[in-house]
Each structure stands twice: as C-alpha cells, then as structure tokens.
Design a protein around this motif. Structure first.
Motif, mmCIF file in Angstrom:
data_model
loop_
_atom_site.group_PDB
_atom_site.id
_atom_site.type_symbol
_atom_site.label_atom_id
_atom_site.label_comp_id
_atom_site.label_asym_id
_atom_site.label_seq_id
_atom_site.Cartn_x
_atom_site.Cartn_y
_atom_site.Cartn_z
ATOM 1 N N TRP A 51 2.333 -9.917 7.997
ATOM 2 C CA TRP A 51 1.321 -10.445 7.098
ATOM 3 C C TRP A 51 0.634 -11.659 7.696
ATOM 4 N N PHE A 52 1.418 -12.665 8.038
ATOM 5 C CA PHE A 52 0.842 -13.848 8.672
ATOM 6 C C PHE A 52 1.916 -14.583 9.454
ATOM 7 N N SER A 53 1.476 -15.472 10.325
ATOM 8 C CA SER A 53 2.408 -16.288 11.105
ATOM 9 C C SER A 53 2.802 -17.508 10.297
ATOM 10 N N ASN A 54 4.048 -17.878 10.396
ATOM 11 C CA ASN A 54 4.556 -19.057 9.714
ATOM 12 C C ASN A 54 4.470 -20.227 10.700
ATOM 13 N N PRO A 55 3.555 -21.172 10.476
ATOM 14 C CA PRO A 55 3.394 -22.255 11.447
ATOM 15 C C PRO A 55 4.616 -23.174 11.548
ATOM 16 N N ILE A 56 5.401 -23.261 10.494
ATOM 17 C CA ILE A 56 6.582 -24.116 10.506
ATOM 18 C C ILE A 56 7.741 -23.436 11.244
ATOM 19 N N LYS A 57 7.863 -22.145 11.059
ATOM 20 C CA LYS A 57 8.926 -21.354 11.697
ATOM 21 C C LYS A 57 8.287 -20.144 12.386
ATOM 22 N N PRO A 58 7.709 -20.329 13.577
ATOM 23 C CA PRO A 58 6.999 -19.226 14.235
ATOM 24 C C PRO A 58 7.876 -18.022 14.582
ATOM 25 N N ASP A 59 9.202 -18.213 14.621
ATOM 26 C CA ASP A 59 10.085 -17.092 14.930
ATOM 27 C C ASP A 59 10.377 -16.224 13.701
ATOM 28 N N TRP A 60 9.972 -16.673 12.514
ATOM 29 C CA TRP A 60 10.145 -15.885 11.298
ATOM 30 C C TRP A 60 8.954 -14.953 11.135
ATOM 31 N N LEU A 61 9.235 -13.697 10.885
ATOM 32 C CA LEU A 61 8.195 -12.696 10.724
ATOM 33 C C LEU A 61 7.956 -12.463 9.233
ATOM 34 N N VAL A 62 6.829 -12.938 8.730
ATOM 35 C CA VAL A 62 6.487 -12.768 7.315
ATOM 36 C C VAL A 62 5.770 -11.431 7.180
ATOM 37 N N CYS A 63 6.320 -10.562 6.332
ATOM 38 C CA CYS A 63 5.803 -9.196 6.194
ATOM 39 C C CYS A 63 5.417 -8.891 4.758
ATOM 40 N N LYS A 64 4.696 -7.788 4.620
ATOM 41 C CA LYS A 64 4.367 -7.283 3.288
ATOM 42 C C LYS A 64 4.595 -5.781 3.255
ATOM 43 N N LEU A 65 4.800 -5.292 2.067
ATOM 44 C CA LEU A 65 5.023 -3.879 1.813
ATOM 45 C C LEU A 65 3.709 -3.124 2.003
ATOM 46 N N THR A 66 3.774 -1.952 2.620
ATOM 47 C CA THR A 66 2.579 -1.124 2.814
ATOM 48 C C THR A 66 2.555 -0.004 1.769
ATOM 49 N N ASP A 67 1.424 0.688 1.690
ATOM 50 C CA ASP A 67 1.343 1.856 0.802
ATOM 51 C C ASP A 67 2.362 2.913 1.222
ATOM 52 N N LYS A 68 2.572 3.054 2.531
ATOM 53 C CA LYS A 68 3.567 4.014 3.025
ATOM 54 C C LYS A 68 4.970 3.585 2.583
ATOM 55 N N GLY A 69 5.225 2.287 2.551
ATOM 56 C CA GLY A 69 6.500 1.776 2.070
ATOM 57 C C GLY A 69 6.690 2.051 0.594
ATOM 58 N N ARG A 70 5.636 1.860 -0.178
ATOM 59 C CA ARG A 70 5.704 2.169 -1.618
ATOM 60 C C ARG A 70 6.006 3.651 -1.823
ATOM 61 N N ALA A 71 5.328 4.496 -1.054
ATOM 62 C CA ALA A 71 5.540 5.955 -1.162
ATOM 63 C C ALA A 71 6.983 6.309 -0.794
ATOM 64 N N ALA A 72 7.543 5.644 0.225
ATOM 65 C CA ALA A 72 8.929 5.910 0.625
ATOM 66 C C ALA A 72 9.913 5.534 -0.479
ATOM 67 N N LEU A 73 9.499 4.602 -1.334
ATOM 68 C CA LEU A 73 10.322 4.197 -2.480
ATOM 69 C C LEU A 73 10.037 5.047 -3.712
ATOM 70 N N GLY A 74 9.059 5.958 -3.602
ATOM 71 C CA GLY A 74 8.714 6.813 -4.745
ATOM 72 C C GLY A 74 7.774 6.147 -5.718
ATOM 73 N N VAL A 75 7.056 5.117 -5.260
ATOM 74 C CA VAL A 75 6.117 4.387 -6.110
ATOM 75 C C VAL A 75 4.703 4.709 -5.646
ATOM 76 N N LYS A 76 3.845 5.030 -6.584
ATOM 77 C CA LYS A 76 2.448 5.312 -6.219
ATOM 78 C C LYS A 76 1.731 4.020 -5.857
ATOM 79 N N PRO A 77 1.008 4.047 -4.734
ATOM 80 C CA PRO A 77 0.265 2.843 -4.310
ATOM 81 C C PRO A 77 -0.814 2.445 -5.289
#
Length: 85
Positions: free
Chosen positions: A59-85
């Motif tokens: 999703w974006f870079s964390n300027p305080i902790k650049p080694d942390w990967l901030v992510c977000k759920l995708t429509d494909k991820g929602r579908a894998a969970l059985g949730v409609k995007p």
C-alpha cells in the motif's frame, strides 16, 4: 503415459493467511495489520505468500519503519475469502 490436462484448482489461503486477510475486511481501504490481536508481528512468510497470490498488495512505505511492509487487501483476496468485492 498420459498427462491429465485441465484447470488447476485456485489456491486457497491457509488458516493463518485467512486470519490475516480477514483483518483487512473491517479496516478502511482494506489495510492489513502488521501485528495480530495479541501484539505479535505477522510472519513475513504469511505476508509474502499473500502478496505472491495477489490476495494482498503493498500500500505505502512506512517512513518511520522502512522495513515494515504496509499492505492492503485486494479484490482477489476478498474473493479468496468468499466476500464479494
């Protein structure tokens, strides 16, 4: 010897992956946490696997902790969970 030709079954998230991905369902923009509900860091292996399957995306870079990967759920991820995007 004959080979079976057909579609491969789509990947299904493991229990650990599902727990992490489900946390994004209730967050603004589908933001996925860096830590679980007990304060433990989400394993990098879980995050990387979800990224590789397209269930999450950076999703974006964390300027305080650049080694942390901030992510977000995708429509494909929602579908894998059985949730409609």
């Amino acid at each position: 010897m004959t080979e079976k030709i057909g579609r491969q079954r789509p990947a299904v998230p493991s229990d650990a992956q599902q727990r992490w991905l489900k946390m994004g369902l209730s967050q603004a923009g589908g933001k996925l946490p860096l830590f679980d509900r007990n304060g433990r860091e989400i394993p990098a292996r879980t995050i990387q696997s979800c990224l590789e399957h397209g269930w999450a995306e950076p999703w974006f870079s964390n300027p305080i902790k650049p080694d942390w990967l901030v992510c977000k759920l995708t429509d494909k991820g929602r579908a894998a969970l059985g949730v409609k995007p």
